[in-house]
Design an enzyme around this catalytic site. Sequence first.
Site, PDB file in Angstrom:
ATOM      1  CG  HIS A  60      -0.708  -0.180   2.476  1.00 34.78           C
ATOM      2  ND1 HIS A  60       1.015  -0.947   3.366  1.00 34.78           N
ATOM      3  CD2 HIS A  60      -0.236   0.829   3.490  1.00 34.78           C
ATOM      4  CE1 HIS A  60       0.647  -0.264   4.660  1.00 34.78           C
ATOM      5  NE2 HIS A  60       0.357   0.528   4.743  1.00 34.78           N
ATOM      6  CG  HIS A  62      -0.329   4.524   4.960  1.00 34.18           C
ATOM      7  ND1 HIS A  62      -0.952   3.668   5.614  1.00 34.18           N
ATOM      8  CD2 HIS A  62      -0.800   5.447   4.385  1.00 34.18           C
ATOM      9  CE1 HIS A  62      -1.770   4.009   5.768  1.00 34.18           C
ATOM     10  NE2 HIS A  62      -2.214   5.207   5.505  1.00 34.18           N
ATOM     11  CG  ASP A  64       4.938   2.546   7.538  1.00 32.07           C
ATOM     12  OD1 ASP A  64       3.925   2.968   7.249  1.00 32.07           O
ATOM     13  OD2 ASP A  64       4.456   2.247   8.851  1.00 32.07           O
ATOM     14  CG  HIS A  65       3.795  -0.717   4.204  1.00 32.19           C
ATOM     15  ND1 HIS A  65       3.720  -1.718   4.452  1.00 32.19           N
ATOM     16  CD2 HIS A  65       3.751  -0.069   5.521  1.00 32.19           C
ATOM     17  CE1 HIS A  65       3.453  -2.394   5.660  1.00 32.19           C
ATOM     18  NE2 HIS A  65       3.311  -1.022   6.533  1.00 32.19           N
ATOM     19  CG  HIS A 140      -3.781  -0.132   6.586  1.00 31.31           C
ATOM     20  ND1 HIS A 140      -4.007  -0.004   8.156  1.00 31.31           N
ATOM     21  CD2 HIS A 140      -2.607   0.448   6.013  1.00 31.31           C
ATOM     22  CE1 HIS A 140      -3.148   0.450   8.122  1.00 31.31           C
ATOM     23  NE2 HIS A 140      -2.259   0.391   7.246  1.00 31.31           N
ATOM     24  CG  ASP A 210       0.461  -2.106   7.746  1.00 40.42           C
ATOM     25  OD1 ASP A 210       1.491  -2.626   7.382  1.00 40.42           O
ATOM     26  OD2 ASP A 210       1.148  -0.332   7.630  1.00 40.42           O
ATOM     27  CG  HIS A 268       3.711  -3.240   9.876  1.00 43.65           C
ATOM     28  ND1 HIS A 268       2.988  -2.383  10.739  1.00 43.65           N
ATOM     29  CD2 HIS A 268       4.644  -2.734   9.133  1.00 43.65           C
ATOM     30  CE1 HIS A 268       2.829  -1.412  10.461  1.00 43.65           C
ATOM     31  NE2 HIS A 268       3.208  -1.579   9.879  1.00 43.65           N
TER      32      HIS A 268
END
Lengths: 301, 301
Positions: A60, A62, A64-65, A140, A210, A268
């Site tokens: 996805h 976001h 942090d990914h 998510h 996530d 995570h």
Amino acid sequence: MKIKILGCYAATPRTITNPTSQVLEIKNHMFLIDCGEGTQVQLRKHKIKFSRIEHVFISHLHGDHFFGLIGLISTFMLLGREKDLHIYGPKGIKEAILLLLKLGNAYTSYNLYFHELTSNESEIVFEDNKVRVSTIPLKHRVYTNGYLFEEKITERPLNIATILNYDIDKLYYNKIKMGGDITLEDGRVIANTELTFDPPLPNSYAFCSDTVYTTTILPIIKNVKVLYHESTFLEKEAHLAEKTMHTTAKQAANIAKLANAETLLLGHYSTRYGDINLFQKEAQEIFENVLLGDDGAAFEF
Amino acid sequence: MKIKILGCYAATPRTITNPTSQVLEIKNHMFLIDCGEGTQVQLRKHKIKFSRIEHVFISHLHGDHFFGLIGLISTFMLLGREKDLHIYGPKGIKEAILLLLKLGNAYTSYNLYFHELTSNESEIVFEDNKVRVSTIPLKHRVYTNGYLFEEKITERPLNIATILNYDIDKLYYNKIKMGGDITLEDGRVIANTELTFDPPLPNSYAFCSDTVYTTTILPIIKNVKVLYHESTFLEKEAHLAEKTMHTTAKQAANIAKLANAETLLLGHYSTRYGDINLFQKEAQEIFENVLLGDDGAAFEF
């Protein structure tokens, strides 16, 4: 099948932890899964050859990914890469990467293929004769997919002693390997199960992050060998897990148990916790075979 | 005036070096200049409080100067920042950042102000009663600006002995501090220079990266106290400098000399060189007062 965790902490990169990224080595592929900021440095640190990466799967969009992807693509370019690169991820990923490249007046020396995802049903996104990769729709705060990586069963090992006993011609060996029964000259039908052994269970790896706790993924990940499932929180922060659409270690263990997974690999983690062993302890109350992901950790199955 | 180099290497982040970013502390401001991938981790490593950063100046939209910005903005958001953040940079920066935020369904909890630049002439982009920041149009492969940070001369120190000698009323002190002459009751005019001392030379810092060698910047940076000038290459690679629109250490020293800078600070070294002392050595053949930037290095003027 080897898994190398480059980063497995939630939210923001820090001096001591990295956001999500991991490398899965399976059937000679080196799949990169997620690409948080700093992934290219983690790849260098762990001496993973950039040229071996041909497929990048993004769960996805976001940060942090995902925020390390543009830098990785640019570095590949600066190093003169020629090999194709395939990017799998939510719709919008192509627009973002192309805009950033355009603003830097930087075009890749290699072909960049985007496979944008929009479906809420599991779909096959990559397949060759040895491996299949399917999406695992997750729940998510934004559109998110996990990925299921499966080795294909290629052939059944021959039971040579029995085959010789029936005096079966070598011409039929391939048919037997592929699961076929054999009709002898006297008309008797010999079942394939008598002529072959069960092949070793093929490796499979489900990456689920996530996501909030959801059993809708169970049919997709049923009997998976290794389940990586996020566990951002411990059960005592279950209210935060629900609010932020993440999972607790206990919930991850529940999923592993219900899916009949062989191994659960956690990751995570919220950076609020000082000791990640607490995640393992909590999960093991539900499901025994729990491994702890950590930055730099490597696992072989 | 303090300068902290967070990263000063060209092209790609590596395990041992970081792309361009630095922090300039001047008159109670903490200005962030450029923001390559990994800048937020460098800020944490060097214990620079995120909340002190209110203005970020981006020279150009190549990855090694820009790809850390979206992660920094996101982290500020995750940490619950409320203070405004001002971003100065080439046109397009707003579209890129807003698209990435939108894709992550992530909106900042604080106000984000974009000051997009398009001019090829120097212009003032920030000013308060103590500091002025102007652009330094540079010549690179994409639209690029350096930035000139100047302390303002606020007031002239009073020469109290002389003032008392002339029996000047305190009501006039502010006028004198601001540079005014004084007419005594007997009609005599006392020049301000007799009543005040020369103030200390105000600090100024010129950040010039990335750029090919160009003397067009000289009128803007004339007499600057500290000139940070890129020196991606040594003179023996001058052909590469020209081709990639970068500068050699010798060329940077030439600029420092022609600009009558007090100090030259070098950086943006190509990672091909093992020993950055060679840059200092080469520059010092032209200009004596040369400092070597390096990741983590701090300078005070």
